[in-house]
Design an enzyme around this catalytic site. Structure first.
Site, PDB file in Angstrom:
ATOM      1  N   GLY A  15       0.797  -1.230   0.000  1.00 30.84           N
ATOM      2  CA  GLY A  15       0.000   0.000   0.000  1.00 30.84           C
ATOM      3  C   GLY A  15       0.825   1.274   0.000  1.00 30.84           C
ATOM      4  O   GLY A  15       0.354   2.323   0.468  1.00 30.84           O
ATOM      5  N   SER A  16       2.031   1.240  -0.564  1.00 30.40           N
ATOM      6  CA  SER A  16       2.827   2.483  -0.587  1.00 30.40           C
ATOM      7  C   SER A  16       2.190   3.519  -1.503  1.00 30.40           C
ATOM      8  O   SER A  16       2.310   4.727  -1.261  1.00 30.40           O
ATOM      9  CB  SER A  16       4.285   2.208  -0.983  1.00 30.40           C
ATOM     10  OG  SER A  16       4.385   1.858  -2.342  1.00 30.40           O
ATOM     11  N   MET A  93      -4.236  -7.228  -6.746  1.00 36.04           N
ATOM     12  CA  MET A  93      -3.832  -8.346  -7.580  1.00 36.04           C
ATOM     13  C   MET A  93      -4.992  -9.312  -7.848  1.00 36.04           C
ATOM     14  O   MET A  93      -4.871 -10.511  -7.653  1.00 36.04           O
ATOM     15  CB  MET A  93      -2.647  -9.079  -6.920  1.00 36.04           C
ATOM     16  CG  MET A  93      -1.409  -8.213  -6.848  1.00 36.04           C
ATOM     17  SD  MET A  93      -0.987  -7.458  -8.444  1.00 36.04           S
ATOM     18  CE  MET A  93       0.672  -6.892  -8.149  1.00 36.04           C
ATOM     19  N   HIS A 112       0.509   0.543 -13.191  1.00 36.29           N
ATOM     20  CA  HIS A 112       1.256  -0.646 -13.607  1.00 36.29           C
ATOM     21  C   HIS A 112       2.739  -0.283 -13.698  1.00 36.29           C
ATOM     22  O   HIS A 112       3.076   0.781 -14.240  1.00 36.29           O
ATOM     23  CB  HIS A 112       0.737  -1.129 -14.970  1.00 36.29           C
ATOM     24  CG  HIS A 112       1.427  -2.364 -15.429  1.00 36.29           C
ATOM     25  ND1 HIS A 112       1.170  -3.608 -14.881  1.00 36.29           N
ATOM     26  CD2 HIS A 112       2.404  -2.554 -16.356  1.00 36.29           C
ATOM     27  CE1 HIS A 112       1.940  -4.507 -15.467  1.00 36.29           C
ATOM     28  NE2 HIS A 112       2.698  -3.900 -16.362  1.00 36.29           N
ATOM     29  N   ASP A 144     -10.089  -1.095 -18.393  1.00 38.37           N
ATOM     30  CA  ASP A 144     -11.144  -1.663 -19.236  1.00 38.37           C
ATOM     31  C   ASP A 144     -11.171  -3.173 -18.972  1.00 38.37           C
ATOM     32  O   ASP A 144     -10.580  -3.635 -17.990  1.00 38.37           O
ATOM     33  CB  ASP A 144     -10.935  -1.289 -20.716  1.00 38.37           C
ATOM     34  CG  ASP A 144      -9.657  -1.892 -21.280  1.00 38.37           C
ATOM     35  OD1 ASP A 144      -9.030  -2.736 -20.598  1.00 38.37           O
ATOM     36  OD2 ASP A 144      -9.287  -1.522 -22.412  1.00 38.37           O
ATOM     37  N   GLY A 146      -9.688  -5.607 -20.412  1.00 35.16           N
ATOM     38  CA  GLY A 146      -8.442  -6.349 -20.624  1.00 35.16           C
ATOM     39  C   GLY A 146      -7.511  -6.239 -19.417  1.00 35.16           C
ATOM     40  O   GLY A 146      -7.821  -5.580 -18.425  1.00 35.16           O
TER      41      GLY A 146
END
Ligand code: GAR
Length: 218
Positions: A15-16, A93, A112, A144, A146
């Protein structure tokens, strides 16, 4: 200034990035505040960070749900209960479904640790190192259906150094994540993001036309 944008953060680990957003708010740099944090892991340190700042922190155990849609429906219920307007995935995740996306159209962001569309999916820093790219970085994008494919809001480039390991590279990418995630949230809060097809139009200043990052140094 109006009411701050209500942000719900979904996290699975340290959680940084959550901390960077909380700190940005506490320094008065964000017209947005984290109103709840949801994790899918009981031991996520993100829960502790939230509680340290008096933010409701909820653990939703995926084993208690029949599938991804049911899990996301429960997540949406918690987010709506807290009046969330923007959902921020910060090291979450789990694959999310249409149930969450439909409840928050154009209002789910992810970060990301690579310059998308390069190196989507897991272990992005390791993928970049093994591929031998000289630059990698991080990307904030709208989510979205994907995996790491949605319209890109902001990116920061990070050089890969000769003696880098996954750990040293990840540390430097994290520093940039902590800059650009609050920045993306602030742009959203100011109503400066418009999604047109795959592109996100951002009003206001951009990087200088002639700027670049060259590695190895020119
Ligand atoms: C961050 O590096 C983020 O980019 C990555 O997880 C880390 C979470 O760090 N996310 C992904 O890889 C998603 N595909 P944090 O828990 O310290 O914020």
């Amino acid at each position: 200034m109006g009411n701050p944008l209500k942000v719900g953060v979904l996290a699975s680990g340290n959680g940084s990035n959550l901390q960077a957003i909380i700190d940005g708010r506490e320094r008065g740099e964000l017209d947005a505040e984290v109103v709840c944090v949801i994790t899918n892991r009981a031991d996520a340190y993100a829960l502790v960070r939230a509680r340290n700042h008096g933010i409701p922190a909820i653990y939703l155990n995926h084993r208690e749900f029949s599938g991804r849609e049911a899990y996301d429906a429960a997540t949406v219920e918690v987010l709506k209960t807290h009046g969330v307007e923007l959902v921020v995935l910060a090291g979450f995740m789990r694959i999310i479904t249409r149930v969450l996306l439909d409840a928050f159209p154009q209002a789910v962001m992810n970060i990301h640790p690579a310059l998308l569309p390069a190196f989507p999916g897991l272990d992005a820093q390791k993928q970049a190192l093994e591929h031998g790219t000289k630059l990698t970085g991080c990307t904030v994008h709208f989510v979205d259906e994907g995996t790491d494919t949605g319209p890109i809001i902001i990116q920061a480039a990070v050089p890969i150094l000769a003696d880098d390991t996954v750990e040293t590279l990840s540390r430097r990418i994290h520093l940039q994540e902590h800059r650009i995630y609050p920045q993306a949230i602030q742009l959203f809060a100011e109503g400066r993001l418009t999604v047109v097809g795959r592109r996100v139009l951002v009003t206001g200043p951009h990087a200088p036309e002639e700027s670049s990052l060259v590695n190895p140094a020119a």
